[in-house]
Design a protein around this motif. Sequence first.
Motif, PDB file in Angstrom:
ATOM      1  N   GLN A 118       0.836  -1.188   0.000  1.00 20.44           N
ATOM      2  CA  GLN A 118       0.000   0.000   0.000  1.00 20.44           C
ATOM      3  C   GLN A 118       0.877   1.246   0.000  1.00 20.44           C
ATOM      4  O   GLN A 118       1.870   1.295   0.697  1.00 20.44           O
ATOM      5  CB  GLN A 118      -0.840  -0.033   1.274  1.00 20.44           C
ATOM      6  CG  GLN A 118      -1.849   1.053   1.396  1.00 20.44           C
ATOM      7  CD  GLN A 118      -2.923   0.665   2.401  1.00 20.44           C
ATOM      8  OE1 GLN A 118      -2.829  -0.375   3.049  1.00 20.44           O
ATOM      9  NE2 GLN A 118      -3.928   1.486   2.533  1.00 20.44           N
ATOM     10  N   THR A 124      -4.612   2.908  -1.392  1.00 13.76           N
ATOM     11  CA  THR A 124      -5.629   1.980  -1.906  1.00 13.76           C
ATOM     12  C   THR A 124      -5.207   0.511  -1.842  1.00 13.76           C
ATOM     13  O   THR A 124      -6.071  -0.360  -1.811  1.00 13.76           O
ATOM     14  CB  THR A 124      -5.983   2.280  -3.377  1.00 13.76           C
ATOM     15  OG1 THR A 124      -4.855   1.989  -4.184  1.00 13.76           O
ATOM     16  CG2 THR A 124      -6.427   3.720  -3.566  1.00 13.76           C
ATOM     17  N   GLN A 126      -4.179  -1.244  -4.263  1.00 13.49           N
ATOM     18  CA  GLN A 126      -4.763  -1.889  -5.444  1.00 13.49           C
ATOM     19  C   GLN A 126      -3.769  -2.128  -6.569  1.00 13.49           C
ATOM     20  O   GLN A 126      -3.951  -3.034  -7.389  1.00 13.49           O
ATOM     21  CB  GLN A 126      -5.912  -1.013  -5.986  1.00 13.49           C
ATOM     22  CG  GLN A 126      -7.072  -0.957  -5.005  1.00 13.49           C
ATOM     23  CD  GLN A 126      -8.165   0.003  -5.420  1.00 13.49           C
ATOM     24  OE1 GLN A 126      -8.094   0.633  -6.468  1.00 13.49           O
ATOM     25  NE2 GLN A 126      -9.186   0.114  -4.597  1.00 13.49           N
TER      26      GLN A 126
ATOM     27  N   ALA B 102     -13.129  -4.863   3.150  1.00  5.51           N
ATOM     28  CA  ALA B 102     -11.688  -4.609   3.015  1.00  5.51           C
ATOM     29  C   ALA B 102     -10.899  -5.433   4.026  1.00  5.51           C
ATOM     30  O   ALA B 102     -10.185  -4.917   4.876  1.00  5.51           O
ATOM     31  CB  ALA B 102     -11.399  -3.126   3.181  1.00  5.51           C
ATOM     32  N   THR B 104      -8.172  -8.916   4.481  1.00  5.21           N
ATOM     33  CA  THR B 104      -7.029  -9.370   3.670  1.00  5.21           C
ATOM     34  C   THR B 104      -7.534 -10.124   2.438  1.00  5.21           C
ATOM     35  O   THR B 104      -6.884 -10.122   1.400  1.00  5.21           O
ATOM     36  CB  THR B 104      -6.063 -10.278   4.459  1.00  5.21           C
ATOM     37  OG1 THR B 104      -6.804 -11.359   5.027  1.00  5.21           O
ATOM     38  CG2 THR B 104      -5.363  -9.529   5.562  1.00  5.21           C
ATOM     39  N   ARG B 107      -9.294  -7.251  -0.015  1.00  7.45           N
ATOM     40  CA  ARG B 107      -8.332  -6.345  -0.612  1.00  7.45           C
ATOM     41  C   ARG B 107      -7.422  -7.052  -1.607  1.00  7.45           C
ATOM     42  O   ARG B 107      -6.696  -6.413  -2.369  1.00  7.45           O
ATOM     43  CB  ARG B 107      -7.484  -5.706   0.486  1.00  7.45           C
ATOM     44  CG  ARG B 107      -8.267  -4.706   1.265  1.00  7.45           C
ATOM     45  CD  ARG B 107      -7.483  -4.241   2.443  1.00  7.45           C
ATOM     46  NE  ARG B 107      -7.644  -2.814   2.588  1.00  7.45           N
ATOM     47  CZ  ARG B 107      -6.646  -1.984   2.801  1.00  7.45           C
ATOM     48  NH1 ARG B 107      -5.415  -2.431   2.882  1.00  7.45           N
ATOM     49  NH2 ARG B 107      -6.863  -0.700   2.926  1.00  7.45           N
ATOM     50  N   ASP B 108      -7.444  -8.354  -1.583  1.00  8.93           N
ATOM     51  CA  ASP B 108      -6.702  -9.141  -2.562  1.00  8.93           C
ATOM     52  C   ASP B 108      -7.589  -9.382  -3.785  1.00  8.93           C
ATOM     53  O   ASP B 108      -7.146  -9.309  -4.927  1.00  8.93           O
ATOM     54  CB  ASP B 108      -6.322 -10.484  -1.902  1.00  8.93           C
ATOM     55  CG  ASP B 108      -5.448 -11.344  -2.782  1.00  8.93           C
ATOM     56  OD1 ASP B 108      -4.230 -11.100  -2.798  1.00  8.93           O
ATOM     57  OD2 ASP B 108      -5.975 -12.246  -3.460  1.00  8.93           O
ATOM     58  N   ALA B 123     -11.314   2.561  -2.822  1.00 13.24           N
ATOM     59  CA  ALA B 123     -10.714   1.843  -1.701  1.00 13.24           C
ATOM     60  C   ALA B 123     -11.299   2.324  -0.385  1.00 13.24           C
ATOM     61  O   ALA B 123     -11.349   3.521  -0.127  1.00 13.24           O
ATOM     62  CB  ALA B 123      -9.201   2.055  -1.709  1.00 13.24           C
ATOM     63  N   ASP B 124     -11.741   1.385   0.437  1.00 11.72           N
ATOM     64  CA  ASP B 124     -12.061   1.676   1.836  1.00 11.72           C
ATOM     65  C   ASP B 124     -12.970   2.874   2.034  1.00 11.72           C
ATOM     66  O   ASP B 124     -12.666   3.794   2.795  1.00 11.72           O
ATOM     67  CB  ASP B 124     -10.765   1.900   2.632  1.00 11.72           C
ATOM     68  CG  ASP B 124      -9.860   0.686   2.567  1.00 11.72           C
ATOM     69  OD1 ASP B 124     -10.233  -0.283   1.884  1.00 11.72           O
ATOM     70  OD2 ASP B 124      -8.793   0.712   3.193  1.00 11.72           O
ATOM     71  N   THR B 164     -14.471  -1.140  -1.840  1.00  8.44           N
ATOM     72  CA  THR B 164     -14.224  -1.929  -0.635  1.00  8.44           C
ATOM     73  C   THR B 164     -14.596  -1.057   0.566  1.00  8.44           C
ATOM     74  O   THR B 164     -14.570   0.168   0.485  1.00  8.44           O
ATOM     75  CB  THR B 164     -12.746  -2.356  -0.502  1.00  8.44           C
ATOM     76  OG1 THR B 164     -11.917  -1.200  -0.473  1.00  8.44           O
ATOM     77  CG2 THR B 164     -12.323  -3.251  -1.643  1.00  8.44           C
ATOM     78  N   ARG B 166     -14.107  -1.062   4.968  1.00  3.95           N
ATOM     79  CA  ARG B 166     -13.469  -1.766   6.079  1.00  3.95           C
ATOM     80  C   ARG B 166     -14.511  -2.286   7.077  1.00  3.95           C
ATOM     81  O   ARG B 166     -15.571  -1.693   7.229  1.00  3.95           O
ATOM     82  CB  ARG B 166     -12.491  -0.844   6.789  1.00  3.95           C
ATOM     83  CG  ARG B 166     -11.307  -0.516   5.910  1.00  3.95           C
ATOM     84  CD  ARG B 166     -10.444   0.538   6.532  1.00  3.95           C
ATOM     85  NE  ARG B 166      -9.735   0.017   7.680  1.00  3.95           N
ATOM     86  CZ  ARG B 166      -8.715   0.637   8.268  1.00  3.95           C
ATOM     87  NH1 ARG B 166      -8.314   1.792   7.832  1.00  3.95           N
ATOM     88  NH2 ARG B 166      -8.117   0.110   9.305  1.00  3.95           N
TER      89      ARG B 166
END
Lengths: 261, 336
Positions: A118, A124, A126, B102, B104, B107-108, B123-124, B164, B166
């Motif tokens: 990250q 992110t 990503q 979010a 492991t 997030r993968d 993201a998040d 995603t 959390r």
Amino acid sequence: MNIVVCIKQVPDTTEVKINPQTGTLIREGVPSIMNPDDKGGLEFALQLKDKFGAHVTVITMGLPQAEAILREALAMGVDRAILLTDRKLGGADTLATSSAIAGALRTMDFDLVITGRQAIDGDTAQVGPQIAEHLDLPQVSYMEDLQYNESTKTFTIRKQTEEGYQILEVQAPCVVTALASAVSPRYMRVNGIVTAYDKEVEVWGADRIQVPEERIGKAGSPTSVYKAFPKQLKPAGETHEVTPEEAVELIVNKLKEKHII
Amino acid sequence: MNLTDYKDVYVFAEQREGKIQNVALELLGKARELADANQEKVVAMLLGKHVRENAQELIAAGADEVLVVDHDLLAEYLTEPYTQAITQIIKERKPSIMLIGATTIGRDLGPRVSARNVTGLTADATKLEISDDEAHEFRMTRPAFGGNLMATILCKDHRPQMSTVRPGVMQKLPADPDRKGTVVDFKVDFDEKKISRVKIVKTVKEEKTVADISQAKVLVSGGRGVGSKEGFAKLETLAKELGGEVASSRAMVDAGVMEQSRQVGQTGKTVRPSLYLACGISGAIQHLAGMEESDLIIAINKDKFAPIFSVADLGIVGDLHKIVPLLTERLKSLQK
Ligand SMILES: Cc1cc2nc3c(=O)[nH]c(=O)nc-3n(C[C@H](O)[C@H](O)[C@H](O)COP(=O)(O)OP(=O)(O)OC[C@H]3O[C@@H](n4cnc5c(N)ncnc54)[C@H](O)[C@@H]3O)c2cc1C
Ligand SMILES: Cc1cc2nc3c(=O)[nH]c(=O)nc-3n(C[C@H](O)[C@H](O)[C@H](O)COP(=O)(O)OP(=O)(O)OC[C@H]3O[C@@H](n4cnc5c(N)ncnc54)[C@H](O)[C@@H]3O)c2cc1C
């Protein structure tokens, strides 16, 4: 063995301040650093170099001043450094960023690509998995440790999970995303610092990577930032400087008022 | 891409060893609200082996439909088979919105899916909403730059619009066992050659019991001011008295005093308890990012200028080592 490590230059977010009038980031005076997870990833690569004589390349996509982190990487002991920089690459979200970096990687020979888990600015996590997808390679994220098995051309990787960890066996070539906390990066070596300035940093433009223009930069970004604003903190309540006994009274009353007790 | 072909809100119903993860239920709660705003359906994607029996739990939490993909290859999470299954769902069902926890795992999986399907991934996100103007735009707001900045992200011309979130950020609905929904078995054609490139050698759960602080109603949280394991033992007794758990700042995790699973903040967990009692925590922005949504924040710190006081409903300037034991005694006597 050939390893490519993707590194990003980031503002040290512990030092970032917001201009309360304009709501924008004050970047002046904020030091730029190599993203911590990337530095961890780089250390893993250099350990493989120590052990197997691996050839280590670092690549960054960014503004020309990102050369600073490439010099730092050279001083830590990498063999080759590439700066991918072009106006056409600007304004990229993670998908367009990963497309551009994957394009550069496609022109190279490698057994392992390491990214940080990250970046501390965009935050992110990503770009690593997306690079793996563009290259059609297996990925392991949250890497805490890795071993290379020369005979089988596989990596044995320890991946962090919420409950503990997992051991995975992955065929080379593959992409892993590294955790900074897993390893302590080495310092720049004194003679490394000197030779770092003799070594060449290759500067690549968008024409070197052969990715269609609609896949890079702003045009290649499905997401856009509609607005950005400083975080609104809720108004502070009361603060009291009192004796421990009075403090207990205040707390107990508050807990009763809010029906916690 | 014809955007009007895409509809409904899809949630990745993450399960581990057949147990639906809390974050999935939280996302279903949010998805319900988003779907209702657009008069759409909430669809849960349940991937695994022998997981069909979990479908009703997802319906009770807000799903209208559960797509069950039951397959040996999905027994334990691996990037490739899960990506293939979700991708086939996207191709056939055309979701408008897709939410993933979010963790492991999420997030993968999220970025891999977004890249394979050439779409955007926020993201998040901490806030998800459908704009109340005509556009009915899906707006995803998230912190960046270590929590210093909030950004609202759009994914205008690509679908699904992915995000995603959390664990602990959204709130689940009270489970409604009478809710009705449909359960559909979804068949996936796997490309096993791609899957075989990664093998799980072993999965290890560390011995220590992992407390899920994101689910606790009361958190007594300690920082460098607590100092030691002995200091945390005092917080532990107080937390027990309040029916809560102990949490920690990163400083104490880095110092090896507390386990990482109890860390609150940007690189730890996001929590939203009814009470967050911060003891000897300065209130760095990365810490605030994980706890400032708590209903009631009480802070004890000996430095009256500590930034933690700027988010506290009640701030006490004083020595936690004196106050915490006294408070514990007081609560004990109230019990009687
Ligand atoms: C406020 C704000 C919010 C944003 N939110 C989103 C969002 O929700 N979704 C989205 O798609 N984009 C978002 N972006 C854009 C995103 O930050 C950029 O695309 C950024 O270049 C890459 O994302 P990241 O910093 O999160 O990297 P991460 O994905 O966190 O980086 C992981 C690793 O990939 C490698 N890497 C990343 N960037 C580079 C690079 N330039 N050169 C070399 N290696 C690199 C590094 O090894 C790094 O450790 C946002 C940008 C801003 C300013
Ligand atoms: C990329 C990044 C991510 C990070 N992520 C996180 C994260 O997820 N979570 C997190 O917590 N931090 C995180 N940090 C670290 C963060 O910046 C701070 O360093 C950390 O939160 C400080 O912890 P602390 O408040 O316990 O310690 P300090 O900042 O040292 O504060 C200790 C406080 O205790 C008070 N005190 C001391 N003795 C007493 C006493 N007897 N009674 C009462 N008060 C006392 C002091 O006045 C002081 O305010 C991150 C940092 C970075 C760079």
